[in-house]
Design a protein around this motif. Sequence first.
Motif, PDB file in Angstrom:
ATOM      1  N   VAL A   5       0.852  -1.193   0.000  1.00  9.82           N
ATOM      2  CA  VAL A   5       0.000   0.000   0.000  1.00  9.82           C
ATOM      3  C   VAL A   5       0.885   1.239   0.000  1.00  9.82           C
ATOM      4  O   VAL A   5       1.755   1.396   0.856  1.00  9.82           O
ATOM      5  CB  VAL A   5      -0.961  -0.014   1.217  1.00  9.82           C
ATOM      6  N   ASP A   6       0.632   2.118  -0.970  1.00 13.70           N
ATOM      7  CA  ASP A   6       1.438   3.317  -1.170  1.00 13.70           C
ATOM      8  C   ASP A   6       1.113   4.389  -0.130  1.00 13.70           C
ATOM      9  O   ASP A   6       0.098   4.330   0.569  1.00 13.70           O
ATOM     10  CB  ASP A   6       1.197   3.839  -2.591  1.00 13.70           C
ATOM     11  N   PRO A  11      -2.190   3.453   6.428  1.00 15.50           N
ATOM     12  CA  PRO A  11      -1.700   2.146   6.871  1.00 15.50           C
ATOM     13  C   PRO A  11      -2.836   1.208   7.272  1.00 15.50           C
ATOM     14  O   PRO A  11      -2.695  -0.014   7.170  1.00 15.50           O
ATOM     15  CB  PRO A  11      -0.813   2.483   8.080  1.00 15.50           C
ATOM     16  N   ALA A  12      -3.956   1.765   7.673  1.00 11.74           N
ATOM     17  CA  ALA A  12      -5.108   0.932   8.059  1.00 11.74           C
ATOM     18  C   ALA A  12      -5.572   0.053   6.907  1.00 11.74           C
ATOM     19  O   ALA A  12      -6.105  -1.036   7.137  1.00 11.74           O
ATOM     20  CB  ALA A  12      -6.257   1.812   8.549  1.00 11.74           C
ATOM     21  N   HIS A  26       2.219  -1.530   4.423  1.00 12.29           N
ATOM     22  CA  HIS A  26       2.191  -0.137   4.001  1.00 12.29           C
ATOM     23  C   HIS A  26       3.642   0.305   3.844  1.00 12.29           C
ATOM     24  O   HIS A  26       4.516  -0.155   4.592  1.00 12.29           O
ATOM     25  CB  HIS A  26       1.467   0.711   5.057  1.00 12.29           C
ATOM     26  N   VAL A  27       3.908   1.195   2.892  1.00  8.04           N
ATOM     27  CA  VAL A  27       5.288   1.636   2.689  1.00  8.04           C
ATOM     28  C   VAL A  27       5.891   2.209   3.968  1.00  8.04           C
ATOM     29  O   VAL A  27       7.080   2.040   4.231  1.00  8.04           O
ATOM     30  CB  VAL A  27       5.403   2.642   1.517  1.00  8.04           C
ATOM     31  N   GLY A  28       5.060   2.837   4.793  1.00  3.08           N
ATOM     32  CA  GLY A  28       5.544   3.381   6.064  1.00  3.08           C
ATOM     33  C   GLY A  28       6.007   2.296   7.018  1.00  3.08           C
ATOM     34  O   GLY A  28       6.950   2.490   7.781  1.00  3.08           O
ATOM     35  N   ASP A  29       5.355   1.134   6.972  1.00  2.95           N
ATOM     36  CA  ASP A  29       5.746   0.010   7.825  1.00  2.95           C
ATOM     37  C   ASP A  29       7.120  -0.530   7.439  1.00  2.95           C
ATOM     38  O   ASP A  29       7.791  -1.166   8.239  1.00  2.95           O
ATOM     39  CB  ASP A  29       4.732  -1.129   7.730  1.00  2.95           C
ATOM     40  N   LEU A  84     -13.159   4.787   3.276  1.00  3.29           N
ATOM     41  CA  LEU A  84     -12.270   4.121   2.339  1.00  3.29           C
ATOM     42  C   LEU A  84     -12.290   2.614   2.560  1.00  3.29           C
ATOM     43  O   LEU A  84     -12.404   1.836   1.613  1.00  3.29           O
ATOM     44  CB  LEU A  84     -10.841   4.651   2.481  1.00  3.29           C
ATOM     45  N   LEU A  85     -12.183   2.198   3.815  1.00  2.76           N
ATOM     46  CA  LEU A  85     -12.169   0.766   4.113  1.00  2.76           C
ATOM     47  C   LEU A  85     -13.486   0.111   3.737  1.00  2.76           C
ATOM     48  O   LEU A  85     -13.507  -1.000   3.187  1.00  2.76           O
ATOM     49  CB  LEU A  85     -11.837   0.535   5.584  1.00  2.76           C
ATOM     50  N   ALA A  86     -14.600   0.775   4.008  1.00  2.00           N
ATOM     51  CA  ALA A  86     -15.911   0.231   3.640  1.00  2.00           C
ATOM     52  C   ALA A  86     -16.023   0.122   2.122  1.00  2.00           C
ATOM     53  O   ALA A  86     -16.534  -0.882   1.590  1.00  2.00           O
ATOM     54  CB  ALA A  86     -17.026   1.104   4.205  1.00  2.00           C
TER      55      ALA A  86
END
Length: 109
Positions: A5-6, A11-12, A26-29, A84-86
């Motif tokens: 995930v960009d 990150p969620a 996630h790229v942050g992870d 977004l998640l939904a």
Amino acid sequence: MRFLVDAQLPPALARWLAAQGHEAAHVGDLGMQAASDAAIWDHALVSSSAIVTKDEDFVQRKVLADNGPVVVWIRLPNTRRQELLAWFETVLPDVLAALLRGETLIEVT
């Protein structure tokens, strides 16, 4: 399926994908929050991950590349994380079906 995930997405989303049984980061992870598109592209290629992004630069790169990772291009306007998640929950079956068909550039609207 394995997803990367960009940075424009939360990150969620990666955590949600993992909860659905997929490998996702996630790229942050990965310490890649400020990484160049080229570095993210290369990481996705080496790790066999599909890049989930809102960044049109990845789409342009995919169109010009003979090879490279799968790109899942999210065309949703900016929205709250829960919305977004939904929304992603409703489109994920279509994304997975496209991946099974061998599509390498998947535009999701």
